[in-house]
Design a protein around this motif. Sequence first.
Motif, PDB file in Angstrom:
ATOM      1  N   THR A  19      51.444 -46.151-142.065  1.00  0.00           N
ATOM      2  CA  THR A  19      52.501 -45.288-141.548  1.00  0.00           C
ATOM      3  C   THR A  19      51.933 -44.323-140.512  1.00  0.00           C
ATOM      4  OG1 THR A  19      52.209 -43.571-143.204  1.00  0.00           O
ATOM      5  CG2 THR A  19      53.706 -45.385-143.762  1.00  0.00           C
ATOM      6  N   TYR A  20      52.822 -43.699-139.776  1.00  0.00           N
ATOM      7  CA  TYR A  20      52.398 -42.751-138.742  1.00  0.00           C
ATOM      8  C   TYR A  20      51.597 -41.595-139.330  1.00  0.00           C
ATOM      9  CZ  TYR A  20      52.439 -39.031-135.362  1.00  0.00           C
ATOM     10  OH  TYR A  20      52.037 -38.026-134.525  1.00  0.00           O
ATOM     11  N   LEU A  21      52.052 -41.054-140.460  1.00  0.00           N
ATOM     12  CA  LEU A  21      51.381 -39.905-141.049  1.00  0.00           C
ATOM     13  C   LEU A  21      49.954 -40.252-141.467  1.00  0.00           C
ATOM     14  CD1 LEU A  21      51.451 -36.983-141.900  1.00  0.00           C
ATOM     15  CD2 LEU A  21      52.484 -37.696-144.071  1.00  0.00           C
ATOM     16  N   LYS A  22      49.740 -41.421-142.054  1.00  0.00           N
ATOM     17  CA  LYS A  22      48.393 -41.830-142.461  1.00  0.00           C
ATOM     18  C   LYS A  22      47.482 -41.981-141.242  1.00  0.00           C
ATOM     19  CE  LYS A  22      49.533 -44.174-146.749  1.00  0.00           C
ATOM     20  NZ  LYS A  22      49.531 -45.435-147.491  1.00  0.00           N
ATOM     21  N   LYS A  23      48.010 -42.579-140.165  1.00  0.00           N
ATOM     22  CA  LYS A  23      47.218 -42.728-138.944  1.00  0.00           C
ATOM     23  C   LYS A  23      46.884 -41.369-138.356  1.00  0.00           C
ATOM     24  CE  LYS A  23      48.931 -47.251-137.576  1.00  0.00           C
ATOM     25  NZ  LYS A  23      49.710 -47.999-136.581  1.00  0.00           N
ATOM     26  N   HIS A  24      47.843 -40.460-138.353  1.00  0.00           N
ATOM     27  CA  HIS A  24      47.616 -39.122-137.827  1.00  0.00           C
ATOM     28  C   HIS A  24      46.536 -38.406-138.626  1.00  0.00           C
ATOM     29  CE1 HIS A  24      48.262 -35.038-136.448  1.00  0.00           C
ATOM     30  NE2 HIS A  24      48.315 -34.689-137.718  1.00  0.00           N
ATOM     31  N   ILE A  25      46.641 -38.439-139.937  1.00  0.00           N
ATOM     32  CA  ILE A  25      45.669 -37.756-140.784  1.00  0.00           C
ATOM     33  C   ILE A  25      44.275 -38.325-140.573  1.00  0.00           C
ATOM     34  CG2 ILE A  25      44.947 -37.386-143.185  1.00  0.00           C
ATOM     35  CD1 ILE A  25      47.977 -37.105-143.837  1.00  0.00           C
ATOM     36  N   SER A  26      44.156 -39.651-140.531  1.00  0.00           N
ATOM     37  CA  SER A  26      42.828 -40.244-140.374  1.00  0.00           C
ATOM     38  C   SER A  26      42.250 -39.994-138.988  1.00  0.00           C
ATOM     39  CB  SER A  26      42.846 -41.735-140.693  1.00  0.00           C
ATOM     40  OG  SER A  26      43.626 -42.437-139.770  1.00  0.00           O
ATOM     41  N   SER A  27      43.076 -40.001-137.944  1.00  0.00           N
ATOM     42  CA  SER A  27      42.527 -39.816-136.601  1.00  0.00           C
ATOM     43  C   SER A  27      42.308 -38.354-136.252  1.00  0.00           C
ATOM     44  CB  SER A  27      43.429 -40.472-135.555  1.00  0.00           C
ATOM     45  OG  SER A  27      44.653 -39.775-135.446  1.00  0.00           O
ATOM     46  N   GLN A  28      43.134 -37.453-136.759  1.00  0.00           N
ATOM     47  CA  GLN A  28      43.060 -36.052-136.363  1.00  0.00           C
ATOM     48  C   GLN A  28      42.343 -35.150-137.362  1.00  0.00           C
ATOM     49  OE1 GLN A  28      44.071 -35.188-133.245  1.00  0.00           O
ATOM     50  NE2 GLN A  28      44.433 -37.373-133.063  1.00  0.00           N
ATOM     51  N   HIS A  29      42.277 -35.560-138.619  1.00  0.00           N
ATOM     52  CA  HIS A  29      41.733 -34.677-139.649  1.00  0.00           C
ATOM     53  C   HIS A  29      40.503 -35.242-140.357  1.00  0.00           C
ATOM     54  CE1 HIS A  29      45.150 -32.053-139.012  1.00  0.00           C
ATOM     55  NE2 HIS A  29      45.927 -33.105-139.088  1.00  0.00           N
ATOM     56  N   THR A  30      39.962 -36.322-139.842  1.00  0.00           N
ATOM     57  CA  THR A  30      38.711 -36.876-140.352  1.00  0.00           C
ATOM     58  C   THR A  30      37.593 -36.401-139.428  1.00  0.00           C
ATOM     59  OG1 THR A  30      39.833 -38.844-141.201  1.00  0.00           O
ATOM     60  CG2 THR A  30      37.454 -39.019-140.859  1.00  0.00           C
ATOM     61  N   PRO A  31      36.512 -35.887-139.968  1.00  0.00           N
ATOM     62  CA  PRO A  31      35.410 -35.449-139.097  1.00  0.00           C
ATOM     63  C   PRO A  31      34.920 -36.604-138.220  1.00  0.00           C
ATOM     64  CG  PRO A  31      35.063 -34.700-141.349  1.00  0.00           C
ATOM     65  CD  PRO A  31      36.239 -35.641-141.375  1.00  0.00           C
ATOM     66  N   ASP A  32      34.565 -36.286-136.967  1.00  0.00           N
ATOM     67  CA  ASP A  32      34.138 -37.324-136.019  1.00  0.00           C
ATOM     68  C   ASP A  32      32.995 -38.170-136.550  1.00  0.00           C
ATOM     69  OD1 ASP A  32      36.024 -36.892-134.039  1.00  0.00           O
ATOM     70  OD2 ASP A  32      34.792 -35.450-132.964  1.00  0.00           O
ATOM     71  N   ASP A  33      32.055 -37.564-137.269  1.00  0.00           N
ATOM     72  CA  ASP A  33      30.897 -38.330-137.741  1.00  0.00           C
ATOM     73  C   ASP A  33      31.246 -39.307-138.857  1.00  0.00           C
ATOM     74  OD1 ASP A  33      31.290 -36.449-139.747  1.00  0.00           O
ATOM     75  OD2 ASP A  33      29.174 -35.875-139.877  1.00  0.00           O
ATOM     76  N   GLN A  34      32.473 -39.253-139.367  1.00  0.00           N
ATOM     77  CA  GLN A  34      32.916 -40.174-140.415  1.00  0.00           C
ATOM     78  C   GLN A  34      33.828 -41.276-139.880  1.00  0.00           C
ATOM     79  OE1 GLN A  34      34.584 -38.030-143.717  1.00  0.00           O
ATOM     80  NE2 GLN A  34      32.875 -36.591-143.788  1.00  0.00           N
ATOM     81  N   LYS A  35      34.060 -41.276-138.593  1.00  0.00           N
ATOM     82  CA  LYS A  35      34.939 -42.291-138.002  1.00  0.00           C
ATOM     83  C   LYS A  35      34.133 -43.543-137.681  1.00  0.00           C
ATOM     84  CE  LYS A  35      38.206 -38.895-136.364  1.00  0.00           C
ATOM     85  NZ  LYS A  35      38.788 -38.209-135.214  1.00  0.00           N
ATOM     86  N   GLU A  36      34.793 -44.683-137.710  1.00  0.00           N
ATOM     87  CA  GLU A  36      34.125 -45.986-137.580  1.00  0.00           C
ATOM     88  C   GLU A  36      33.462 -46.191-136.223  1.00  0.00           C
ATOM     89  OE1 GLU A  36      35.060 -50.752-138.073  1.00  0.00           O
ATOM     90  OE2 GLU A  36      36.619 -49.308-138.561  1.00  0.00           O
ATOM     91  N   TYR A  37      34.088 -45.741-135.154  1.00  0.00           N
ATOM     92  CA  TYR A  37      33.576 -45.984-133.802  1.00  0.00           C
ATOM     93  C   TYR A  37      33.004 -44.703-133.225  1.00  0.00           C
ATOM     94  CZ  TYR A  37      36.183 -50.270-134.397  1.00  0.00           C
ATOM     95  OH  TYR A  37      36.650 -51.452-134.879  1.00  0.00           O
ATOM     96  N   GLN A  38      31.713 -44.724-132.931  1.00  0.00           N
ATOM     97  CA  GLN A  38      30.993 -43.541-132.465  1.00  0.00           C
ATOM     98  C   GLN A  38      30.611 -43.668-130.993  1.00  0.00           C
ATOM     99  OE1 GLN A  38      30.234 -40.741-134.463  1.00  0.00           O
ATOM    100  NE2 GLN A  38      31.709 -41.765-135.806  1.00  0.00           N
ATOM    101  N   CYS A  39      30.817 -42.584-130.251  1.00  0.00           N
ATOM    102  CA  CYS A  39      30.407 -42.540-128.847  1.00  0.00           C
ATOM    103  C   CYS A  39      28.886 -42.467-128.789  1.00  0.00           C
ATOM    104  CB  CYS A  39      31.020 -41.314-128.163  1.00  0.00           C
ATOM    105  SG  CYS A  39      30.521 -41.118-126.440  1.00  0.00           S
ATOM    106  N   SER A  40      28.303 -43.217-127.860  1.00  0.00           N
ATOM    107  CA  SER A  40      26.843 -43.214-127.702  1.00  0.00           C
ATOM    108  C   SER A  40      26.384 -42.117-126.745  1.00  0.00           C
ATOM    109  CB  SER A  40      26.372 -44.578-127.191  1.00  0.00           C
ATOM    110  OG  SER A  40      26.988 -44.867-125.948  1.00  0.00           O
TER     111      SER A  40
END
Length: 85
Positions: A1-22
């Motif tokens: 759902t939209y809310l789950k996507k929003h929470i995971s993309s906006q409220h998850t710390p960057d270092d815990q996200k799957e794709y990391q900028c080099s």
Amino acid sequence: TYLKKHISSQHTPDDQKEYQCSVCPKGFMTKDALEGHMNWHLNLKPYQCTLCANSYADRSNCLAHERKSHPEKIKKENRTIQVKS
């Protein structure tokens, strides 16, 4: 759902996200978001507006431009974004 996507993309710390900028410490939930971000670092703008000469680093910004700048010309059912080679 939209809310789950929003929470995971906006409220998850960057270092815990799957794709990391080099280049910088930013992280992203999707490969597409990381690719748009990398285009920004490299100053690439492969997504060109279909109605004018403006170009953008990612597809979503190009679509937002088209909706805002060319609302009278947008045909939602037949829109495609031009990707420069």
